[in-house]
Design a protein around this motif. Structure first.
Motif, PDB file in Angstrom:
ATOM      1  N   VAL A 168       0.852  -1.178   0.000  1.00 45.63           N
ATOM      2  CA  VAL A 168       0.000   0.000   0.000  1.00 45.63           C
ATOM      3  C   VAL A 168       0.894   1.236   0.000  1.00 45.63           C
ATOM      4  O   VAL A 168       1.791   1.346   0.828  1.00 45.63           O
ATOM      5  CB  VAL A 168      -0.940   0.003   1.220  1.00 45.63           C
ATOM      6  N   ARG A 187      -8.057   9.271   1.114  1.00 43.30           N
ATOM      7  CA  ARG A 187      -8.950   8.302   0.483  1.00 43.30           C
ATOM      8  C   ARG A 187      -8.200   7.073  -0.020  1.00 43.30           C
ATOM      9  O   ARG A 187      -7.006   7.107  -0.280  1.00 43.30           O
ATOM     10  CB  ARG A 187      -9.641   8.936  -0.726  1.00 43.30           C
ATOM     11  N   TRP A 188      -8.963   6.029  -0.244  1.00 46.41           N
ATOM     12  CA  TRP A 188      -8.478   4.893  -1.021  1.00 46.41           C
ATOM     13  C   TRP A 188      -8.679   5.231  -2.505  1.00 46.41           C
ATOM     14  O   TRP A 188      -9.739   5.698  -2.903  1.00 46.41           O
ATOM     15  CB  TRP A 188      -9.283   3.624  -0.717  1.00 46.41           C
ATOM     16  N   VAL A 190      -9.058   3.482  -5.955  1.00 49.51           N
ATOM     17  CA  VAL A 190      -9.281   2.149  -6.495  1.00 49.51           C
ATOM     18  C   VAL A 190      -9.482   2.241  -8.007  1.00 49.51           C
ATOM     19  O   VAL A 190      -9.983   3.229  -8.530  1.00 49.51           O
ATOM     20  CB  VAL A 190     -10.504   1.477  -5.841  1.00 49.51           C
ATOM     21  N   ILE A 196     -12.419  -1.957  -2.416  1.00 44.48           N
ATOM     22  CA  ILE A 196     -11.274  -1.962  -1.510  1.00 44.48           C
ATOM     23  C   ILE A 196     -11.026  -3.409  -1.104  1.00 44.48           C
ATOM     24  O   ILE A 196     -11.939  -4.085  -0.642  1.00 44.48           O
ATOM     25  CB  ILE A 196     -11.567  -1.112  -0.249  1.00 44.48           C
ATOM     26  N   ALA A 200      -6.892  -5.307   3.007  1.00 42.25           N
ATOM     27  CA  ALA A 200      -6.282  -3.999   3.197  1.00 42.25           C
ATOM     28  C   ALA A 200      -6.591  -3.444   4.586  1.00 42.25           C
ATOM     29  O   ALA A 200      -7.737  -3.209   4.927  1.00 42.25           O
ATOM     30  CB  ALA A 200      -6.773  -3.026   2.129  1.00 42.25           C
ATOM     31  N   GLU A 202      -5.747  -0.316   7.279  1.00 41.01           N
ATOM     32  CA  GLU A 202      -5.452   1.091   7.057  1.00 41.01           C
ATOM     33  C   GLU A 202      -4.087   1.514   7.592  1.00 41.01           C
ATOM     34  O   GLU A 202      -3.597   2.587   7.267  1.00 41.01           O
ATOM     35  CB  GLU A 202      -6.540   1.945   7.689  1.00 41.01           C
ATOM     36  N   THR A 207      -8.322   6.652   6.933  1.00 43.53           N
ATOM     37  CA  THR A 207      -8.924   6.907   5.623  1.00 43.53           C
ATOM     38  C   THR A 207     -10.401   7.180   5.786  1.00 43.53           C
ATOM     39  O   THR A 207     -11.022   6.746   6.754  1.00 43.53           O
ATOM     40  CB  THR A 207      -8.763   5.701   4.684  1.00 43.53           C
ATOM     41  N   PRO A 211     -14.224   5.883  -1.467  1.00 44.12           N
ATOM     42  CA  PRO A 211     -13.044   5.706  -2.330  1.00 44.12           C
ATOM     43  C   PRO A 211     -13.018   6.727  -3.448  1.00 44.12           C
ATOM     44  O   PRO A 211     -14.023   7.362  -3.746  1.00 44.12           O
ATOM     45  CB  PRO A 211     -13.229   4.296  -2.874  1.00 44.12           C
ATOM     46  N   THR A 231      -3.100   3.762  -2.308  1.00 43.05           N
ATOM     47  CA  THR A 231      -3.598   2.665  -3.127  1.00 43.05           C
ATOM     48  C   THR A 231      -2.634   1.495  -3.060  1.00 43.05           C
ATOM     49  O   THR A 231      -1.510   1.626  -2.571  1.00 43.05           O
ATOM     50  CB  THR A 231      -3.776   3.113  -4.587  1.00 43.05           C
ATOM     51  N   THR A 232      -3.122   0.368  -3.545  1.00 46.45           N
ATOM     52  CA  THR A 232      -2.243  -0.792  -3.612  1.00 46.45           C
ATOM     53  C   THR A 232      -1.518  -0.783  -4.942  1.00 46.45           C
ATOM     54  O   THR A 232      -2.101  -0.506  -5.990  1.00 46.45           O
ATOM     55  CB  THR A 232      -3.049  -2.092  -3.491  1.00 46.45           C
TER      56      THR A 232
END
Lengths: 298, 298
Positions: A168, A187-188, A190, A196, A200, A202, A207, A211, A231-232
């Motif tokens: 991440v 935020r995430w 995606v 999500i 994952a 946090e 967060t 998203p 993000t990943t």
DNA sequence: TCCAGCCGGATCGATTTTGCACCACCGATG
DNA sequence: CATCGGTGGTGCAAAATCGATCCGGCTGGA
């Protein structure tokens, strides 16, 4: 006597579902497809499609034709791969398909080295969007990330590469700001339809629940760099980017395994052998990077 | 992507042995064949032919290509026969191949009856020279005289007809003259390369040792009528000709058996079923004529 | 309801393919 | 030695094909 090439157009329409989609795939004007299909139907004396407003759908007769059209295509592909497999000269075309991130963030310099080593090999990199079909000889070598080994096509020869981990990531500046006391959660980010991931956590950074959706992988990274969110990413992408850091408190996770795929006949080619040996060697060297071991944790 | 129709041109050249022969068979100009072959070789990146002054000969690569080109052709033929087999309408084309003497001396009036019975059937009689290939769908029905049952193609469906006998014939006038006292022996008339059959006895009429050779079967009969000599003919030809008589003292001999051949898929067609039933009925009625029993011996 | 986006179909000028005539070459033959 | 029938190869004009474009109809979503 029918025009055999019309059968190729027939296949494209049968698969595309519409004349325009077939024309797109064939790289010709849709009017041409229309004419060729009409000519084939006339010569065979059979209507192979129902002309619906939504497109062309196969009739019962068309279904029967499809069976043998597939056979013709298979023979055609075998013909092509056979003559390609005979070609033992270094000079010639070599087509490689691979996921876009692998090309843009990692392997392109290696490809540059390869063509510098072998100036006579005309190389074509297909990293646009969807996976090319090796059986159809759309490409000679495929570099793929497989998540489940059982999904590997059985008719292809596979050479296993290193395992690939992801993490991440967020903007280095944003993390510093967050630690300095900025309280607002981020935020995430995606990719389009993906949600999500369950695994994952946090980590240390809070967060929001909402998203930020984005479609393009390239734009995604830019968004992360801008501090828009986290993000990943595969480690070889995130770790190599000086503007990004792993989010503290998050773990690495298994992404998949890199595989080098080739097809039976083309595999005998000198070009393909040279390339696979070269790439598997480079991939092995990148193993720590793929595994996320190339940088020290913050 | 290669043009599939070029493979069809390739097959024609590979079999014809020369560009011009292929063009002849394909019904196009030889320059076209030349260009299409050149285009295919360029796209495949392989030379499939040696360009000799005597014609085109396959290279090793061409031999490999030929294998899959044959597969494509087989699929194409199956495709055509399948759609033809689906066609259950009476209206349409029906192609029949049969030996020329059967057509000219016996069955043509029956064909006339058949088309009168079924005005919507477009009939094409191929009695010129060589046997058409049913598997290639050059014809839908074949009427053949087989000498050995083992030579029947296994992939075809056969309907056995009457047996066919032959005899030795000469001019009626010449025989009368011979009996009236003209002492000069007459000749054997033989078709081109064939010799005098072993079983042939001269009967009551003396012959010279030197045969009269002729190539055309039609001209052969004319020669016999002119009293030039005597020859072996199927009974249905000789007995039906009022100018000819069997040579006294000679015996009938077995010629072969009439067979009606059809191919698997096309056999389901209404047109083909109608025709085979009609013809086998007529053939059965002709059985005495075929056996040489329709006239009283002199 | 309207409108955008897709579909198949038709038209017409531009491009490609084809057919024709011709050439050079080779081998057999008179 | 000349001829004749066969081969592959090559320009050039005619013909067939293709591509761009427009059109009418359908469908699904705003």
């Amino acid at each position: 006597m029918i025009d055999w090439d019309d059968v190729r157009y027939f296949l494209a329409v049968a698969r595309g579902g519409s004349v325009r989609a077939a024309a797109e795939g064939l790289g010709v004007n849709h009017a041409t497809v229309l004419r060729r299909i009409g000519q084939l139907e006339e010569r065979l004396g059979v209507h192979m499609f129902e002309k619906l407003p939504s497109g062309y759908r196969l009739t019962a007769a068309g279904e029967e034709v499809l069976e043998f059209a597939d056979q013709m295509e298979a023979s055609s592909h075998q013909l092509e791969t056979r003559v390609f497999g005979r070609d033992q000269s270094v000079r010639g075309l070599l087509r490689v398909t691979l996921p876009p991130p692998l090309a843009t963030h990692l392997l392109m310099p290696d490809f540059a080295d390869f063509v510098r080593l072998h100036p006579d090999i005309e190389m074509e990199v297909q990293s646009s969007g969807e996976l090319a079909n090796l059986t159809n000889r759309e490409a000679d070598v495929a570099i793929r990330i497989v998540y489940d080994r059982k999904t590997l096509p059985l008719n292809l020869h596979g050479l296993k590469g290193p395992e690939l981990f992801g993490g991440v990531y967020m903007s280095r500046d944003r993390l510093a700001a967050s630690r300095a006391g900025a309280p607002d959660p981020i935020r995430w980010i995606v990719i389009s339809i993906h949600g999500i991931p369950d695994w994952a956590s946090e980590g240390e950074v809070r967060t929001t629940g909402v998203p930020f959706r984005i479609t393009d992988a390239g734009a995604q990274i830019v968004a992360v760099r801008q501090g828009l969110g986290m993000t990943t990413l595969p480690c070889f992408v995130g770790d190599a980017d000086p503007l990004l850091v792993r989010v503290p408190g998050t773990d690495l996770h298994m992404y998949g395994t890199v595989w080098l795929l080739t097809q039976g006949e083309t595999r005998k080619t000198k070009r393909v052998r040279l390339f696979t040996e070269f790439v598997s060697c480079r991939l092995a060297a990148y193993a720590p990077l793929f595994a996320g071991l190339s940088i020290s944790r913050d």
